[in-house]
Write a protein that holds these residues in place. Structure first.
Motif, short mmCIF file in Angstrom:
data_model
loop_
_atom_site.label_atom_id
_atom_site.label_comp_id
_atom_site.label_asym_id
_atom_site.label_seq_id
_atom_site.Cartn_x
_atom_site.Cartn_y
_atom_site.Cartn_z
N ASP A 257 43.95 35.26 35.60
CA ASP A 257 43.55 36.17 36.67
C ASP A 257 43.44 35.37 37.97
OD1 ASP A 257 42.75 38.84 37.42
OD2 ASP A 257 40.73 38.07 37.68
N VAL A 258 44.29 35.70 38.94
CA VAL A 258 44.34 34.97 40.20
C VAL A 258 43.76 35.83 41.31
CG1 VAL A 258 45.82 33.75 41.85
CG2 VAL A 258 46.44 33.82 39.44
N GLY A 259 42.83 35.29 42.07
CA GLY A 259 42.24 36.03 43.17
C GLY A 259 42.11 35.18 44.42
N SER A 260 42.32 35.80 45.58
CA SER A 260 42.20 35.07 46.83
C SER A 260 41.26 35.77 47.81
CB SER A 260 43.58 34.87 47.48
OG SER A 260 44.18 36.10 47.81
N TYR A 261 40.44 36.70 47.27
CA TYR A 261 39.42 37.38 48.08
C TYR A 261 38.13 37.29 47.28
CZ TYR A 261 37.11 41.09 50.82
OH TYR A 261 36.24 41.81 51.62
N SER A 262 37.17 36.54 47.77
CA SER A 262 35.91 36.38 47.05
C SER A 262 35.13 37.69 47.06
CB SER A 262 35.06 35.28 47.68
OG SER A 262 33.81 35.19 47.01
N SER A 263 34.70 38.12 45.87
CA SER A 263 33.91 39.35 45.75
C SER A 263 32.47 39.06 45.38
CB SER A 263 34.55 40.28 44.71
OG SER A 263 34.68 39.63 43.46
N LYS A 264 32.02 37.82 45.58
CA LYS A 264 30.62 37.51 45.30
C LYS A 264 29.74 38.28 46.29
CE LYS A 264 30.05 33.47 48.30
NZ LYS A 264 29.73 32.03 48.37
N PRO A 265 28.47 38.52 45.94
CA PRO A 265 27.59 39.27 46.84
C PRO A 265 27.56 38.67 48.24
CG PRO A 265 26.54 38.99 44.72
CD PRO A 265 27.79 38.16 44.68
N GLY A 266 27.80 39.52 49.24
CA GLY A 266 27.73 39.08 50.62
C GLY A 266 28.90 38.22 51.07
N ALA A 267 29.98 38.20 50.30
CA ALA A 267 31.13 37.36 50.65
C ALA A 267 31.71 37.76 52.00
CB ALA A 267 32.21 37.47 49.57
#
Length: 273
Positions: free
Chosen positions: A56-66
């Motif tokens: 799973d490759v991601g380039s947009y951080s979805s952590k809280p408050g990212a």
């Protein structure tokens, strides 16, 4: 229970492991670790050797408050990595972690196998059509608000009832467009308090009412390290413990940073059957 990935029928009756490859500079655990091609290829090869079926490759951080990232920046980060991985590992089953239809289109056009959308199509009205056009598996996650606002979106009348209603509506929208292979992710850590995350894990088997594969993404999250009084780096053992609980509650896919340990959970879990 199977899904079709690039002509391969993947049997999810035996749980599978999805390895996480974050190429964002601000991911909560491994942000900034994978920015050089050599390191990315070594990490991917290790996850495949350890037993990951999906990467799973991601380039947009979805952590809280990212921090919000533009579509152009997301594309600029992810497209070169998709091309690199598919060149080096032609048979790899790449999952693209994005909520944007255009990012999905461009990655699928280059050979990615599936889409992992934190918003289940609610943050981009064109996402479901993009998935339907490509006829690939689609992971839809439960989320209220956005990564920037979700920590203020933790009010529920009935947590499990609300989540089941959410998925019923999103699945119906996907079926209208003839998306065949759907996977649901209850969204541990997204718009949920620590207590709500544990309630969700305890009652996760109720999601089997939807008769769809279930993905559990618990890896090194704050619901683990806040209880243990540590941090994401110290949360591997806790992750392993909760991954086993998730498998016992019906998880078909474990999405993890640590593939080897997750595969050991699957093997031990299978020994009980």
């Amino acid at each position: 229970m199977t899904i079709n990935c690039k002509g391969n029928l993947i049997d999810l009756n035996i749980p599978k492991v999805m390895g996480i490859l974050n190429i964002t500079p601000d991911s909560f655990f491994d942000g900034g670790m994978y920015k050089h091609e050599k390191v990315i290829l070594e990490k991917t090869e290790q996850m495949i050797e350890d037993g990951a079926i999906f990467i799973d490759v991601g380039s947009y951080s979805s952590k809280p408050g990212a921090t919000h990232v533009s579509q152009e920046e997301e594309l600029g980060r992810i497209i070169p990595i998709v091309e690199l991985l598919l060149k080096e590992f032609p048979q790899i089953l790449l999952s693209i972690d994005t909520f944007r239809a255009e990012v999905a289109h461009q990655c699928l056009d280059r050979g990615a196998a599936m889409i992992n959308d934190i918003s289940a199509g609610k943050m981009d009205a064109n996402m479901l059509k993009a998935v339907a056009d490509h006829q690939v598996p689609y992971i839809m996650m439960h989320l209220k608000g956005t990564p920037q606002t979700m920590q203020q979106e933790t009010s529920y009348e009935d947590l499990m009832k609300d989540i089941l209603f959410y998925f019923s509506e999103r699945v119906a929208a996907a079926r209208v467009l003839k998306i065949n292979d759907l996977i649901i992710d209850p969204g541990f850590g997204f718009a949920k308090t620590v207590a709500q995350n544990y309630e969700l894990l305890q009652k996760m088997d109720l999601l089997q009412l939807l008769d769809l594969p279930i993905l559990a993404g618990l890896s090194r999250k704050s619901m683990i390290y806040k209880i243990l009084g540590t941090d994401a780096k110290g949360a591997l053992n806790g992750t392993t413990a909760l991954n086993m609980v998730a498998l016992n509650r019906g998880a078909n896919i474990l999405r993890v940073h640590d593939v080897k340990e997750a595969m050991e959970c699957v093997k031990l879990n299978q020994a009980f059957l």
